[in-house]
Enzyme design. Sequence first.
Site, short mmCIF file in Angstrom:
data_model
loop_
_atom_site.label_atom_id
_atom_site.label_comp_id
_atom_site.label_asym_id
_atom_site.label_seq_id
_atom_site.Cartn_x
_atom_site.Cartn_y
_atom_site.Cartn_z
N SER A 104 0.82 -1.27 0.12
CA SER A 104 -0.06 0.03 0.28
C SER A 104 0.79 1.52 0.07
CB SER A 104 -0.84 0.13 1.24
OG SER A 104 -0.33 0.15 2.53
N CYS A 105 0.09 2.48 -0.50
CA CYS A 105 0.99 3.58 -0.29
C CYS A 105 1.54 3.97 1.10
CB CYS A 105 -0.12 4.80 -0.86
SG CYS A 105 0.62 5.96 -1.96
N PRO A 106 2.84 4.51 0.97
CA PRO A 106 3.53 5.01 -0.03
C PRO A 106 4.54 4.08 -0.60
CG PRO A 106 4.45 5.88 1.77
CD PRO A 106 3.29 4.86 2.28
N TYR A 107 4.50 2.82 -0.35
CA TYR A 107 5.69 2.01 -0.87
C TYR A 107 5.90 2.03 -2.32
CZ TYR A 107 8.91 -1.68 -1.64
OH TYR A 107 9.88 -2.51 -1.75
N ASP A 136 -3.14 -0.82 -4.70
CA ASP A 136 -3.47 -0.05 -3.68
C ASP A 136 -4.40 1.19 -4.21
OD1 ASP A 136 -3.54 0.97 -0.88
OD2 ASP A 136 -2.48 2.56 -2.12
#
Length: 73
Positions: free
Chosen positions: A10-13, A37
């Site tokens: 999921s964000c921000p990865y 995501d």
Amino acid sequence: MIFIDLTPYSCPYPLVKVKLLLKQLQVGETLHVLLSDHGSRRDVPLLIKKMGFGIEIVADELHCLSVIITKTN
């Protein structure tokens, strides 16, 4: 072409990972990315356009966005 499946994350990865990979690409090389995501599906294409790279949406399905990014500069 480099392929990376970021659907488990999921964000921000995913955004950070794509940005780092783009720095490693040579002009003309492509990066194929899978995203699931909601935030990443929105933010990654916006980042690509902002950075001036080419982007092609291969598939935009309910749970997965598939894009090919081309380093143009």
